[in-house]
Scaffold this motif. Structure first.
Motif, PDB file in Angstrom:
ATOM      1  N   PHE A  36       0.819  -1.211   0.000  1.00 49.37           N
ATOM      2  CA  PHE A  36       0.000   0.000   0.000  1.00 49.37           C
ATOM      3  C   PHE A  36       0.852   1.259   0.000  1.00 49.37           C
ATOM      4  N   ASP A  37       0.376   2.305  -0.709  1.00 45.62           N
ATOM      5  CA  ASP A  37       1.050   3.605  -0.615  1.00 45.62           C
ATOM      6  C   ASP A  37       0.409   4.395   0.529  1.00 45.62           C
ATOM      7  N   GLU A  38       0.913   5.623   0.784  1.00 47.45           N
ATOM      8  CA  GLU A  38       0.444   6.389   1.949  1.00 47.45           C
ATOM      9  C   GLU A  38      -1.034   6.755   1.871  1.00 47.45           C
ATOM     10  N   ARG A  39      -1.546   7.006   0.668  1.00 51.47           N
ATOM     11  CA  ARG A  39      -2.976   7.362   0.542  1.00 51.47           C
ATOM     12  C   ARG A  39      -3.857   6.155   0.842  1.00 51.47           C
ATOM     13  N   GLU A  40      -3.447   4.991   0.364  1.00 53.13           N
ATOM     14  CA  GLU A  40      -4.229   3.783   0.627  1.00 53.13           C
ATOM     15  C   GLU A  40      -4.209   3.437   2.117  1.00 53.13           C
ATOM     16  N   LEU A  41      -3.053   3.594   2.761  1.00 57.18           N
ATOM     17  CA  LEU A  41      -2.977   3.330   4.196  1.00 57.18           C
ATOM     18  C   LEU A  41      -3.859   4.293   4.985  1.00 57.18           C
ATOM     19  N   GLU A  42      -3.889   5.539   4.558  1.00 55.64           N
ATOM     20  CA  GLU A  42      -4.749   6.520   5.226  1.00 55.64           C
ATOM     21  C   GLU A  42      -6.215   6.099   5.140  1.00 55.64           C
ATOM     22  N   LEU A  43      -6.630   5.616   3.978  1.00 50.11           N
ATOM     23  CA  LEU A  43      -8.013   5.148   3.825  1.00 50.11           C
ATOM     24  C   LEU A  43      -8.283   3.908   4.670  1.00 50.11           C
ATOM     25  N   ILE A  44      -7.303   3.010   4.749  1.00 50.33           N
ATOM     26  CA  ILE A  44      -7.467   1.796   5.553  1.00 50.33           C
ATOM     27  C   ILE A  44      -7.616   2.146   7.027  1.00 50.33           C
ATOM     28  N   ILE A  45      -6.784   3.073   7.493  1.00 48.14           N
ATOM     29  CA  ILE A  45      -6.783   3.436   8.915  1.00 48.14           C
ATOM     30  C   ILE A  45      -7.975   4.309   9.283  1.00 48.14           C
TER      31      ILE A  45
END
Length: 90
Positions: free
Chosen positions: A57-66
């Motif tokens: 995951f990139d940082e934007r995807e991780l932000e959405l996951i969290i």
């Protein structure tokens, strides 16, 4: 004090370079101020979710996951959802 850029201790701040100085100074203060807290957060997070699972995951995807989405766009949701009737026997 730590240099904000390579050779920075030999540079006099002038009108021409003060924007660069302020940008470097704010960035340094911000990063220095949260470094310890971020390290603790990262350690705790990777204890719950192993780091190898996060690599795809990139940082934007991780932000959405969290954090999920801040706002749900109902119209977008409706336009991208297909409903089909299911007939039940009987």
């Amino acid at each position: 004090m730590k240099e904000l850029k390579s050779g920075g201790s030999n540079v006099v701040v002038t009108e021409e370079n003060k924007k660069e100085y302020v940008k470097l100074y704010v960035n340094h203060r911000f990063m220095q101020g949260i470094e310890q807290q971020f390290a603790a957060l990262q350690k705790g997070f990777t204890e719950v979710v192993p780091q190898h699972l996060l690599k795809p995951f990139d940082e934007r995807e991780l932000e959405l996951i969290i954090g999920g989405l801040g706002k749900i766009d109902i119209d977008d949701w409706k336009s991208n959802t297909r409903l089909k009737a299911v007939c039940m026997p009987g």
